[in-house]
Design an enzyme around this catalytic site. Structure first.
Site, PDB file in Angstrom:
ATOM      1  CE  LYS A  85      -0.696   0.015   4.983  1.00  0.00           C
ATOM      2  NZ  LYS A  85      -1.423  -0.638   6.073  1.00  0.00           N
ATOM      3  NE  ARG A 137      -5.605  -0.092  11.911  1.00  0.00           N
ATOM      4  CZ  ARG A 137      -4.804  -0.095  10.864  1.00  0.00           C
ATOM      5  NH1 ARG A 137      -3.946   0.882  10.678  1.00  0.00           N
ATOM      6  NH2 ARG A 137      -4.849  -1.076   9.988  1.00  0.00           N
TER       7      ARG A 137
HETATM    8  C1  LIG Z   1      -0.571  -1.571   6.599  1.00  0.00           C
HETATM    9  C2  LIG Z   1      -1.018  -2.788   7.239  1.00  0.00           C
HETATM   10  C3  LIG Z   1      -0.109  -3.843   7.446  1.00  0.00           C
HETATM   11  C4  LIG Z   1       1.358  -3.732   7.106  1.00  0.00           C
HETATM   12  O1  LIG Z   1       2.018  -2.960   8.050  1.00  0.00           O
HETATM   13  P1  LIG Z   1       3.613  -2.751   8.008  1.00  0.00           P
HETATM   14  O2  LIG Z   1       3.902  -2.034   9.254  1.00  0.00           O
HETATM   15  O3  LIG Z   1       3.898  -1.945   6.795  1.00  0.00           O
HETATM   16  O4  LIG Z   1       4.232  -4.096   7.952  1.00  0.00           O
HETATM   17  C5  LIG Z   1      -0.592  -5.012   8.013  1.00  0.00           C
HETATM   18  N1  LIG Z   1      -1.893  -5.141   8.372  1.00  0.00           N
HETATM   19  C6  LIG Z   1      -2.781  -4.137   8.202  1.00  0.00           C
HETATM   20  C7  LIG Z   1      -4.194  -4.340   8.619  1.00  0.00           C
HETATM   21  C8  LIG Z   1      -2.385  -2.937   7.632  1.00  0.00           C
HETATM   22  O5  LIG Z   1      -3.270  -1.958   7.454  1.00  0.00           O
END
Ligand SMILES: *Cc1c(COP(=O)(O)O)cnc(C)c1O
Length: 622
Positions: free
Chosen positions: A36, A131
């Protein structure tokens, strides 16, 4: 070239992914690669996949469509909790979603039911980070309902830590997640496939050897893309931190005093800057500002250069000891943190420059035509249309007669890196398929045709090898084994059995009853014209590609031009082009088998263009 840019190094991303995936694999964990921060850049997703991630995680539908439209067919997980208003779009493009609201899952279920699709959900459990996630009391009732909903399957449970509340993954909270999975398994007598223990912040726990047994998936972005874990943001061993660099150009380079002259007030953003008097210093101004990136998250690669401040369009640096090595017009590279990178990737003002092997990778430039007739006009026409997209059409060096001749010639053309184009002969499909399977490893098969062509001629009581059509011949080993046909004198020793789950029939309009029975008994995947009417060509091709290529080394595409009848019973020309372009962009096709109408016959213009579409986009590579 003008403004600032992000330099993306695909080889470093691939290497970082491999390092992280290997570590995870040692602990029985599969990685979902999170793209992302790159806004779903297809080349980045592909580098992650080459490095060993088992699917892509994305947070936005726009990014997901971008990936799909560029041929990423591997499973995609939607990371952001689905909004009620988008559930239809989601079931059509996404395989798995993370969920925390039962009403959303209900809506996903009815959307999936409407389209005859199956959607997998991971239930998020809030272990304290506040969250997303079901509150523990609500988990079992939610599971009970999910298991009853049609067209929804429970893929597993997951949690997300270190995001909002900054809660760090510990053996205790990870064990809680595993316990939840076991409680669900015991209560409902089911198997939970995926226990997804979080993001990059879970890696330190994993490396310390204290990750509880049972966690079998992590969703990793930052640790791979930026080479840092996210609890203390320490460099992750074996990874490189500069897969993404932000580059900007020096537009001013002068000696200036280090303290402003005159009375000072607020700066352009309402802050009150402070200054240390160092006398005259060499200052640089770069053409990057707050409009392009989160400049507070930048650090110069050259450690001697220090960032002093920024406005919307300018970044002011002190060149320090580096001053003699830089001149006006030169660019300076910065390492971005996650948020600086996200902003730069999102900004339309920042160019994205992709580098690495995958970009310059050699693509076959030669198309070898294996055809029954080698009709002069046909060769000439095809040759011209392929030349226009940078391919050279060649004919086999010697005159090929029987099946064996074709078999070995196709094999050698594949091993020489050219692209075989087969032109309809009854045996050519199965010969080509076998040659590719042996030369390249297991092949997926996409059979695009109004009819299955498993059987030819009249239906007889007992089927023999002679009754088999082109697809029947490919399936022969399976048909023999299941007793559909009698073994003939001629042993087909060169033939490798295809794997039924990688065979997809697309665009089917008719089939004999015995063919329907065979399709069912072998468990082949079928998308009929009706499915295409319902779901649209792009959704169907995407699914078909995904099915066909899972676990295979390449894709054999059979295309019968009778299916493109201008959209009367079959596909319109535009649909055919879109299909061919999607196949091309997937990058999986290794052979194209075009049978049926002669290229020089009726509708030849379109057929040549379809073939070019199927090949043409390969030039774009990434
Ligand atoms: C962005 C995201 C991740 C990845 O997080 P990183 O810190 O980049 O490894 C994993 N799970 C969810 C739900 C996310 O939104």
């Amino acid at each position: 070239m003008g403004g600032p840019s992000v330099r993306i190094d695909l080889d470093k991303i691939e290497n970082n992914a491999r390092v992280v995936c290997n570590l995870c694999a040692e602990h029985g964990i599969q990685v979902t690669g999170v793209s992302k921060v790159s806004c779903g850049t297809p080349a980045v997703a592909r580098a992650l996949l080459r490095g060993g991630v088992k699917g892509i995680g994305e947070s936005r539908m726009e990014n997901i469509h971008r990936l799909r439209a560029n041929g990423v067919v591997e499973p995609i997980t939607l990371l952001r909790i689905p909004p009620l208003s988008e559930t239809e779009e989601i079931v059509r493009s996404v395989d798995v979603s993370l969920n925390s609201e039962i009403s959303v899952i209900r809506s996903l279920s009815s959307a999936a039911e409407r389209f005859g699709l199956n959607h997998r959900v991971i239930l998020m459990i809030d272990l304290g980070d506040l969250r997303e996630g079901f509150w523990p009391d609500d988990v079992l009732p939610a599971v009970r309902e999910v298991l009853e909903l049609p067209n929804i399957s429970l893929e597993g449970v997951g949690t997300n830590l270190t995001c909002y509340g900054g809660v760090i993954p510990t053996p205790e909270n990870m064990q809680q997640l595993v316990d939840w999975a076991h409680r669900i398994e015991d209560t409902f007598d089911i198997h939970i496939r995926t226990i997804s223990g979080g993001n990059s912040s879970s890696l330190p726990l994993l490396a310390s050897g204290k990750m509880p047994q049972g966690i079998n998936n992590l969703r990793i972005g930052e640790a791979i893309l930026l080479g840092r874990e996210t609890v203390k943001r320490q460099v992750w061993p074996g990874t490189e931190q500069d897969a993404f660099l932000i580059e900007a150009e020096l537009i001013e380079l002068k000696e200036k005093p280090s303290v402003p002259i005159g009375e000072t007030g607020e700066d352009a953003f309402g802050g009150r800057p402070t200054f240390v008097d160092k006398g005259l210093v060499t200052r640089g101004i770069l053409n990057i500002g707050r409009e392009d990136a989160d400049v507070d998250g930048l650090r110069a690669m050259d450690g001697r250069i220090e960032i002093l401040g920024a406005s919307s369009d300018h970044l002011i640096v002190e060149m320090g000891a580096a001053k003699d090595e830089y001149s006006l017009g030169q660019s300076v590279s910065f390492l971005p943190n996650y948020s600086a990178l996200l902003a730069a990737m999102t900004s339309a003002y920042v160019q994205k420059n992709i580098h690495g092997k995958a970009v310059s990778e050699h693509k076959p430039k030669k198309v070898l035509l294996f055809s029954a007739s080698n009709h002069d006009l046909e060769v000439e026409l095809l040759s011209r249309s392929l030349a226009s997209i940078g391919f050279e059409l060649e004919l086999p060096a010697k005159n090929l007669r029987g099946e064996e001749d074709f078999f070995s010639a196709i094999r050698s053309s594949l091993s020489a890196g050219s692209f075989p184009l087969l032109r309809g002969r009854r045996f050519l499909s199965s010969t080509g398929f076998s040659a590719a399977s042996i030369e390249l490893g297991q092949q997926g098969l996409l059979w695009i045709s109004p009819s299955p062509s498993i059987i030819v001629g009249e239906k007889k009581k007992e089927l023999h090898t002679d009754d088999l059509g082109p697809l029947g011949r490919i399936l022969a080993p399976d048909l023999l084994e299941l007793g559909w046909i009698e073994a003939s004198e001629k042993k087909s020793d060169d033939q490798t059995a295809p794997s039924a789950e990688n065979i997809v029939l697309l665009g089917l309009q008719e089939a004999r009853p015995v063919e329907v029975e065979i399709i069912r008994s072998l468990g082949l995947n079928v998308y009929t014209m009706e499915d295409i009417d319902m779901l649209g060509i792009s959704a169907v091709v995407r699914k078909a590609l995904q099915r066909a290529v899972i676990g295979s080394q390449g894709l054999f595409v059979h295309y019968d031009p009778r299916i493109s009848d201008g959209g009367q019973e079959g596909l319109s020309n535009r649909e055919t082009h879109l299909m061919m372009e999607m196949i091309a962009r997937s990058g999986f096709m290794r052979l194209l088998d075009v049978s049926g109408a002669a290229i020089h016959g009726r509708g030849r213009g379109s057929l040549q263009k379809f073939i070019a579409s199927a090949l043409g986009k390969r030039i774009l590579g990434v």
